[in-house]
Design a protein around this motif. Sequence first.
Motif, PDB file in Angstrom:
ATOM      1  N   LYS A  42       0.702  -1.381  -0.079  1.00 22.27           N
ATOM      2  CA  LYS A  42      -0.262   0.008  -0.048  1.00 22.27           C
ATOM      3  C   LYS A  42       1.036   1.268   0.043  1.00 22.27           C
ATOM      4  CE  LYS A  42      -3.818   2.289   2.753  1.00 22.27           C
ATOM      5  NZ  LYS A  42      -4.625   2.011   3.946  1.00 22.27           N
ATOM      6  N   GLU A  43       1.896   1.356   0.695  1.00 21.57           N
ATOM      7  CA  GLU A  43       2.834   2.522   0.911  1.00 21.57           C
ATOM      8  C   GLU A  43       3.503   2.627  -0.665  1.00 21.57           C
ATOM      9  OE1 GLU A  43       5.874   1.964   3.660  1.00 21.57           O
ATOM     10  OE2 GLU A  43       4.501   1.599   5.226  1.00 21.57           O
ATOM     11  N   ILE A  44       3.909   1.704  -1.217  1.00 21.89           N
ATOM     12  CA  ILE A  44       4.599   1.683  -2.609  1.00 21.89           C
ATOM     13  C   ILE A  44       3.411   2.127  -3.507  1.00 21.89           C
ATOM     14  CG2 ILE A  44       5.755   0.282  -4.561  1.00 21.89           C
ATOM     15  CD1 ILE A  44       6.887  -1.209  -2.188  1.00 21.89           C
ATOM     16  N   VAL A  45       2.259   1.631  -3.521  1.00 26.69           N
ATOM     17  CA  VAL A  45       1.051   1.998  -4.698  1.00 26.69           C
ATOM     18  C   VAL A  45       0.883   3.654  -4.464  1.00 26.69           C
ATOM     19  CG1 VAL A  45      -1.151   1.670  -5.108  1.00 26.69           C
ATOM     20  CG2 VAL A  45       0.292  -0.366  -4.771  1.00 26.69           C
ATOM     21  N   ALA A  46       0.978   4.033  -3.347  1.00 30.33           N
ATOM     22  CA  ALA A  46       0.608   5.470  -3.080  1.00 30.33           C
ATOM     23  C   ALA A  46       1.515   6.358  -3.723  1.00 30.33           C
ATOM     24  CB  ALA A  46       0.513   5.758  -1.407  1.00 30.33           C
ATOM     25  N   GLN A  47       2.730   5.960  -4.132  1.00 34.53           N
ATOM     26  CA  GLN A  47       3.638   6.640  -4.717  1.00 34.53           C
ATOM     27  C   GLN A  47       3.759   6.327  -6.067  1.00 34.53           C
ATOM     28  OE1 GLN A  47       5.764   8.771  -2.588  1.00 34.53           O
ATOM     29  NE2 GLN A  47       3.999   8.213  -0.986  1.00 34.53           N
ATOM     30  N   LEU A  48       3.009   5.605  -6.898  1.00 35.86           N
ATOM     31  CA  LEU A  48       3.195   5.390  -8.108  1.00 35.86           C
ATOM     32  C   LEU A  48       2.083   6.155  -9.043  1.00 35.86           C
ATOM     33  CD1 LEU A  48       3.361   1.474  -7.925  1.00 35.86           C
ATOM     34  CD2 LEU A  48       5.334   3.135  -8.169  1.00 35.86           C
ATOM     35  N   PRO A  49       2.223   6.329 -10.114  1.00 37.09           N
ATOM     36  CA  PRO A  49       1.618   7.094 -11.079  1.00 37.09           C
ATOM     37  C   PRO A  49       0.152   6.468 -11.393  1.00 37.09           C
ATOM     38  CG  PRO A  49       3.687   7.145 -11.946  1.00 37.09           C
ATOM     39  CD  PRO A  49       3.577   6.205 -10.871  1.00 37.09           C
ATOM     40  N   LYS A  50      -0.730   7.142 -11.475  1.00 41.94           N
ATOM     41  CA  LYS A  50      -2.241   6.298 -11.777  1.00 41.94           C
ATOM     42  C   LYS A  50      -2.137   5.524 -13.063  1.00 41.94           C
ATOM     43  CE  LYS A  50      -5.180   9.542  -9.157  1.00 41.94           C
ATOM     44  NZ  LYS A  50      -6.502  10.617  -9.593  1.00 41.94           N
ATOM     45  N   ASP A  51      -1.300   5.963 -14.022  1.00 41.78           N
ATOM     46  CA  ASP A  51      -1.457   5.062 -15.146  1.00 41.78           C
ATOM     47  C   ASP A  51      -0.681   3.743 -15.118  1.00 41.78           C
ATOM     48  OD1 ASP A  51       0.814   6.412 -15.207  1.00 41.78           O
ATOM     49  OD2 ASP A  51       0.813   6.706 -17.334  1.00 41.78           O
ATOM     50  N   VAL A  52       0.156   3.644 -14.330  1.00 39.32           N
ATOM     51  CA  VAL A  52       0.786   2.470 -14.004  1.00 39.32           C
ATOM     52  C   VAL A  52      -0.072   1.404 -13.476  1.00 39.32           C
ATOM     53  CG1 VAL A  52       2.784   1.300 -12.765  1.00 39.32           C
ATOM     54  CG2 VAL A  52       3.125   3.562 -13.850  1.00 39.32           C
ATOM     55  N   LEU A  53      -0.037   0.076 -14.010  1.00 42.40           N
ATOM     56  CA  LEU A  53      -0.867  -1.010 -13.456  1.00 42.40           C
ATOM     57  C   LEU A  53      -0.233  -1.604 -12.120  1.00 42.40           C
ATOM     58  CD1 LEU A  53      -1.434  -3.089 -16.687  1.00 42.40           C
ATOM     59  CD2 LEU A  53      -2.787  -0.793 -15.997  1.00 42.40           C
ATOM     60  N   LYS A  54      -1.063  -1.720 -11.065  1.00 42.28           N
ATOM     61  CA  LYS A  54      -0.505  -2.116  -9.830  1.00 42.28           C
ATOM     62  C   LYS A  54      -1.209  -3.795  -9.807  1.00 42.28           C
ATOM     63  CE  LYS A  54      -0.375   2.399  -9.181  1.00 42.28           C
ATOM     64  NZ  LYS A  54      -1.321   3.443 -10.116  1.00 42.28           N
ATOM     65  N   VAL A  55      -0.311  -4.864 -10.021  1.00 43.22           N
ATOM     66  CA  VAL A  55      -0.903  -6.161 -10.050  1.00 43.22           C
ATOM     67  C   VAL A  55      -0.423  -6.880  -8.775  1.00 43.22           C
ATOM     68  CG1 VAL A  55      -0.750  -8.113 -11.596  1.00 43.22           C
ATOM     69  CG2 VAL A  55      -0.550  -6.037 -12.643  1.00 43.22           C
ATOM     70  N   GLY A  56      -1.423  -7.572  -8.134  1.00 41.73           N
ATOM     71  CA  GLY A  56      -1.326  -8.349  -7.022  1.00 41.73           C
ATOM     72  C   GLY A  56      -1.256  -9.725  -7.420  1.00 41.73           C
ATOM     73  N   VAL A  57      -0.240 -10.481  -7.160  1.00 39.52           N
ATOM     74  CA  VAL A  57      -0.275 -11.874  -7.340  1.00 39.52           C
ATOM     75  C   VAL A  57      -0.629 -12.979  -6.252  1.00 39.52           C
ATOM     76  CG1 VAL A  57       1.592 -13.780  -8.490  1.00 39.52           C
ATOM     77  CG2 VAL A  57       1.807 -11.469  -9.106  1.00 39.52           C
TER      78      VAL A  57
END
Length: 202
Positions: A42-57
């Motif tokens: 969650k900490e990392i995702v909060a720092q990523l641009p919106k257009d980058v896919l955030k994939v959970g495996v």
Amino acid sequence: MKVKICGISDIETARAAVEYGADAIGFIFAQSKRKITKEKAKEIVAQLPKDVLKVGVFVNEVKEVIEDIANQVGLTHIQLHGDEKDDFCQSLSLPVIKGFSIRNIASLQAIDKFTCEYILLDGPKGKYSGGNGLAFDWSIIPPTAFGGKRVILAGGLNEENILPAILEVNPDMVDVSSGVETDGVKDLNKIKTFITMAKGAN
């Protein structure tokens, strides 16, 4: 060519990967040496641009756990790497990437039964369901395979074989984890080189 860097576990590596051109970042919530907690993800995702896919495996996880993690972390896609069926994929609230371990032509037959957003072609299973650094014979993939489904190529990719892999399979995205590591740790130089070469293949 879109690129997914999987097995990310710290913000510095995630930021660097995105800066170098990564289109997707993968977080592993299944048993793996790269497993991450939902709090850290969650900490990392909060720092990523919106257009980058955030994939959970996930591997053979129950729906309630997947949905809880996806919601808390802020995932955009769910990658399933176990024995999940298509109806389970369809029941989830986010787009699904379904992973398949490919050993031979017979391994491809099950793919037609799935209607998810992406199918991911991975190497044979080792200790874990994915991320084992094992490639498969790309030549067994037919040029017009899978009825137009979007394909992610994974399994044993690295800076040395990424160009022939793309030319052989012509995927929509490539996915790498161990191939951009040195001594089991993400290597920023390898990540940059891999992304540059993959995108240059266009």
